[in-house]
Enzyme design. Sequence first.
Site, PDB file in Angstrom:
ATOM      1  N   HIS A  69       0.867  -1.178   0.000  1.00  0.00           N
ATOM      2  CA  HIS A  69       0.000   0.000   0.000  1.00  0.00           C
ATOM      3  C   HIS A  69       0.910   1.237   0.000  1.00  0.00           C
ATOM      4  O   HIS A  69       2.006   1.216   0.575  1.00  0.00           O
ATOM      5  CB  HIS A  69      -0.900  -0.022   1.236  1.00  0.00           C
ATOM      6  CG  HIS A  69      -1.924   1.052   1.250  1.00  0.00           C
ATOM      7  ND1 HIS A  69      -1.652   2.351   1.586  1.00  0.00           N
ATOM      8  CD2 HIS A  69      -3.233   1.010   0.914  1.00  0.00           C
ATOM      9  CE1 HIS A  69      -2.753   3.069   1.486  1.00  0.00           C
ATOM     10  NE2 HIS A  69      -3.722   2.297   1.084  1.00  0.00           N
TER      11      HIS A  69
ATOM     12  N   GLU B  40      -3.944   3.255  -6.988  1.00  0.00           N
ATOM     13  CA  GLU B  40      -4.300   4.313  -6.025  1.00  0.00           C
ATOM     14  C   GLU B  40      -3.273   5.435  -6.098  1.00  0.00           C
ATOM     15  O   GLU B  40      -2.162   5.295  -5.612  1.00  0.00           O
ATOM     16  CB  GLU B  40      -4.238   3.747  -4.591  1.00  0.00           C
ATOM     17  CG  GLU B  40      -5.395   2.937  -4.151  1.00  0.00           C
ATOM     18  CD  GLU B  40      -5.511   2.932  -2.627  1.00  0.00           C
ATOM     19  OE1 GLU B  40      -4.489   2.846  -1.923  1.00  0.00           O
ATOM     20  OE2 GLU B  40      -6.629   3.047  -2.150  1.00  0.00           O
TER      21      GLU B  40
HETATM   22  O1  G3P Z   1      -6.579   1.478   0.885  1.00  0.00           O
HETATM   23  C1  G3P Z   1      -7.508   2.420   0.410  1.00  0.00           C
HETATM   24  C2  G3P Z   1      -7.135   3.812   0.833  1.00  0.00           C
HETATM   25  O2  G3P Z   1      -5.784   4.090   0.568  1.00  0.00           O
HETATM   26  C3  G3P Z   1      -8.030   4.854   0.209  1.00  0.00           C
HETATM   27  O3  G3P Z   1      -8.131   5.879   1.153  1.00  0.00           O
HETATM   28  O4  G3P Z   1      -9.388   7.452   2.521  1.00  0.00           O
HETATM   29  O5  G3P Z   1      -9.058   7.899   0.069  1.00  0.00           O
HETATM   30  O6  G3P Z   1     -10.610   6.063   0.818  1.00  0.00           O
HETATM   31  P1  G3P Z   1      -9.368   6.885   1.133  1.00  0.00           P
END
Ligand code: G3P
Length: 239
Positions: free
Chosen positions: A98, A146
């Site tokens: 992550h 991400e």
């Molecule tokens: O693992 C998912 C996370 O990194 C996403 O964070 O708070 O933007 O939903 P958020």
Amino acid sequence: MSAIIIRYPLILLNLKTYEEAMGPRAIEFAKIAERVYEKTGITVALAPQAVDLQAVAESTEAPVFAQHIDPVKPGKGTGHILPEAMAEAGCEGTLISHSERPLPLEVIEATIKRAREADLYTVVCADTVEKSRRVAAHSPDAVAIEPPELIGSGIPVSKAQPEIVRGAVGAVKGVNSKVRVLCGAGITDGEDVTAALELGAEGILVASGVVKAKDPQAALMDLARAMQRWKPPVVDVVG
Ligand code: G3P
């Protein structure tokens, strides 16, 4: 082994190190995940902190994931997270690399291998399209794209950077069509989920949009309902 199996489209709720989701409150989120599955049929897996994982796994039928494991083997090893110990604790799978716990590619490869030996489902996170392509070559079960700058921002990746989602889908499927693609960062409502699915993502990673919501169950239900309503485009097969 959880009674709720990992099906797609999938929601993976990352509880991170949020105080709102630790200890007994982590179990509350597990109950919410179960209730949302019961009402929508959408699998919600959750990733509590390691210290909470066994208690969460024993409290729920939802699939429980580790936020991280180490590519170590049983035996002499101090301060690591052994994949087999996570599986023994009721863990179904694990996030790997992550952006808040990044790993070099060679460690990602070793971690996928050890996770497979411990029968853990693997979701490897990637911050760029090129990284998603590289990690797909090591055949994880899923790659999650991400962009770190959108994490926790409430600005959904599916709307702010659709090209990175579409690009990661193409890159991963171009390497191995069996590897699933999730996307995350800034996702907070059903519209963001629909946008992600329309870009080819097969599920989402989410954290603050649910954990820090005024009504976490309502927030998670909204995401799951959007998945339930979504119909994949019909592809005309030219005869
Ligand atoms: O693992 C998912 C996370 O990194 C996403 O964070 O708070 O933007 O939903 P958020």
